[in-house]
Design an enzyme around this catalytic site. Structure first.
Site, short mmCIF file in Angstrom:
data_model
loop_
_atom_site.label_atom_id
_atom_site.label_comp_id
_atom_site.label_asym_id
_atom_site.label_seq_id
_atom_site.Cartn_x
_atom_site.Cartn_y
_atom_site.Cartn_z
N GLN A 290 -2.17 0.61 3.49
CA GLN A 290 -3.32 0.20 2.71
C GLN A 290 -3.95 1.45 2.12
OE1 GLN A 290 -5.10 -3.03 2.23
NE2 GLN A 290 -5.73 -1.52 0.71
N GLY A 291 -3.80 1.64 0.85
CA GLY A 291 -4.43 2.78 0.20
C GLY A 291 -5.73 2.35 -0.45
N ALA A 292 -6.33 3.31 -1.13
CA ALA A 292 -7.58 3.01 -1.81
C ALA A 292 -7.33 2.11 -3.02
CB ALA A 292 -8.25 4.30 -2.24
N GLU A 293 -6.16 2.29 -3.65
CA GLU A 293 -5.90 1.61 -4.92
C GLU A 293 -5.01 0.40 -4.77
OE1 GLU A 293 -7.08 3.12 -7.92
OE2 GLU A 293 -8.17 4.18 -6.36
N LYS B 230 4.20 -2.67 -4.56
CA LYS B 230 2.89 -2.04 -4.68
C LYS B 230 1.96 -3.00 -5.40
CE LYS B 230 0.41 1.94 -6.43
NZ LYS B 230 0.47 3.28 -7.00
N ASP C 278 -2.52 13.12 -9.27
CA ASP C 278 -3.03 12.93 -7.90
C ASP C 278 -2.09 13.60 -6.90
OD1 ASP C 278 -4.65 12.12 -5.82
OD2 ASP C 278 -3.94 10.04 -5.80
#
Lengths: 351, 249
Positions: free
Chosen positions: B27-30, B47, B148
């Site tokens: 679980q990422g931020a995006e 994704k 990033d």
């Protein structure tokens, strides 16, 4: 009347606000008074006139703070002042006042980092222990997290601060600086309905605002001011919330604390709250008394510093080297050894 | 895409987007990453980008759609470059905000460094950092900017005997194609490197400077002389600007 507690007086004046606060060693705020230098519409605050403003008000503000707290100078255990970062002349004015007051009453003087003071004040007032910190003001935009004895900067602006972007826009469209440019933009934005696309510039955990300012400059006249204010706020705040969320994911944090003058913007607070809720965490915000520059934050951080230094030296006496009591315009948040948050950090500071 | 791969145990955020009906692996931020299998034997990562409720819908929709398309394009571009390892793109669905990508097995550079730092000497680490620098140079050579470059966005895949590692660069969600030669491109490349420098410094506090120096050396040898000179000079400017920002309280 405050037996057992120790009292610290703090003086802040790194930008256009001068504030004097008195706090107890338990973190009770007995006084926190402030005067703001408001430049005329269309201009910003210049160092010289701001310094004059501070010089004019500092003595009466100290008296007012003592009166509000109901204490005498002899009840104090230390005087804290802002060492930096900030504008040179205003910083100097306050540092000289602080030094003189300390000498007059034979009190130790403690130099405090302005950014660290914002964070510690936010932690004190909200009670949040270890959040990601979004520090947003007229001069700073940083996403900070505590690690190994420092407040480390994970993301920041690569050009101008978010508050500076809002302030300069405010000047361009001729909104008043009273009580603050950011407040005026916030009120106008509430009337805005149409979103005007603006550059959205996020680079990793860093943000950039100068392109937005140039673009919106070209749009003035083509769109209603409330729509521009609305679009500007929605864009810059979305960028800030996005990088904050990314830093939180990177550091494994659930909560965020927002500090600094822009932190009292209610739309920004609302967006941070939404983001945190979706992540299962909480956003901690304070109102203008504490997130705008103030003396209590300097007093409280001064107490944390000088008391942890005494513990470090195993001494009963509170003291700080006078040679360190200077001012500096440039003073990074991560330059300060945070000696009061964990035992190990004391050792780190000694190495 | 795994910008918070170590958060895999955390419950995914509640969000309105359709989930593919699988358990999230990261679980990422995006975005949320799911793992599944195609055609019986092909491991893939899905994704799923997450709409953000904090943004106004006009802005959010625009950002999500343009980012997913830009990401697919950048990945395809990077995939075609020699010496660059990125996951292959199998499917792009801008309506459901999904990408289906080759699954890359391994540890994020961030976690890999943490485990390797404690167990072995510096040669293996040096080889990995060299790949990082060369890969960034190869991507930059065609004007592609990752946007990033944190240590979470490199995946280190070790061979079975652990003697060799292949480094993959992932998450092109903020990538942008720049003109190959322009001042803005030089600036963007320098900022790209600056993000990596800061990511190293924020987590691997002690060795960060040495690590980044190794990355830069590899970047230099992987770039044209002209490019390396311009970008490294600009990196100093970007760093100096970074310091200046602390000026006004």
């Amino acid at each position: 009347m405050h037996s057992g507690e120790r009292l610290v007086l703090g003086i802040e004046g790194s930008a256009n606000k001068i504030g004097v606060g008195i706090v107890t060693s338990d973190g009770a705020i007995l006084a926190n008074v402030r005067r703001t230098f408001v430049p005329k519409t269309g201009s910003g605050f210049q160092p010289r006139e701001t310094a004059r403003h501070h010089q004019k008000h500092v003595a009466s503000l100290i008296e007012e703070a003592l009166h509000t707290a109901g204490v005498r100078p002899t009840d104090l255990c230390a005087v804290a002042y802002t060492k930096g970062p900030g504008m040179g002349a205003p910083l100097q004015s306050c540092a000289i006042a602080a030094r003189m007051f300390a000498l007059m009453h034979d009190l130790p003087l403690v130099p405090v980092n302005h950014c660290v003071a914002h964070i510690e004040m936010g932690r004190l007032v909200t009670g949040v222990d270890n959040p990601a910190v979004l520090y947003v003001s007229g001069g700073n935009t940083q996403i900070i997290s505590y690690s190994e004895g420092r407040y480390r900067i994970f993301g920041e602006t690569i050009d101008i601060a978010v508050g500076n972007c809002l302030d300069r826009f405010c000047r361009l469209v001729g909104l008043s600086n009273d009580p603050s440019p950011g407040f005026q933009v916030e009120q106008e934005a509430k009337k805005g309905r149409h979103y005007v696309p603006l550059p959205y510039s996020v680079k990793g955990m860093d943000v950039s605002f100068s392109g937005i300012l140039s673009r919106i400059q070209d749009l003035i006249g083509s769109y209603a001011i409330p729509d521009l204010c609305f679009s500007l706020q929605e864009t810059v705040f979305a960028m800030l919330v996005e990088v904050t969320e990314r830093a939180m994911a990177h550091c494994g944090q659930r909560d965020v604390l927002v500090v600094g003058g822009v932190g009292c913007n209610e739309r920004l607070q609302e967006m941070l709250t939404t983001m945190c809720t979706d992540r299962g965490g909480r956003a901690f915000c304070t109102d203008e008394r504490f997130c705008v520059d103030n003396g209590a934050m300097i007093a409280w951080t001064g107490w944390l510093q000088i008391s942890s230094a005494a513990r470090l030296l195993g001494s009963e006496k509170l003291e700080w080297p006078w040679s360190d009591c200077t001012v500096t315009q440039r003073y990074r948040t991560d330059d300060v050894a945070i000696t009061w948050r964990e035992e190990g950090a004391l050792q780190l500071a000694m190495d | 895409m795994f910008d918070a791969i170590e958060m895999g145990s955390q419950t995914p955020a509640s969000q309105p987007a359709a989930s593919p009906g699988l358990a999230a692996v990261a679980q990422g931020a995006e975005a949320t990453i799911y793992r599944t299998r195609l055609f019986g034997d092909q491991d893939v990562a899905i994704k799923q980008r997450l709409p953000k409720r904090y943004r106004i819908p006009e802005l959010d929709e625009h950002l999500n759609r343009s980012r997913i398309i830009a990401e697919a394009r950048a990945l395809a571009r990077a995939w075609s470059l020699p010496h660059v390892h990125v996951p292959a793109v199998y499917l792009v669905d801008p309506h459901r905000l999904r990408l289906v990508l080759e699954w890359i097995e391994g540890l994020s550079l961030r976690d890999w460094l943490r485990t390797r730092e404690s167990v072995e000497g510096t040669t293996h680490i040096a080889a990995v950092l060299e790949q990082v620098g060369r890969m960034v140079a190869a991507i930059h050579a065609v004007g592609l900017i990752h946007g990033d470059l944190t240590t979470s966005n490199f995946i280190v895949r070790e061979s079975a005997d652990r003697n060799e590692s292949t480094v993959f660069v992932i998450d092109f969600g903020l990538a942008q194609q720049y003109p190959i030669q322009s001042d803005t491109t030089v600036e963007a490349k320098a900022v790209d490197l600056y993000v990596l420098e800061r990511a190293l410094a924020s987590v691997h506090v002690q060795q960060a400077a040495a690590y980044f120096a190794q990355v830069l050396r590899a970047y230099e040898s992987g770039s044209s002389i002209e490019n390396a000179k311009l970008v490294l000079r600009r990196l100093d400017v970007v760093r100096a600007r970074g310091r200046k920002r602390a000026m006004i309280g």
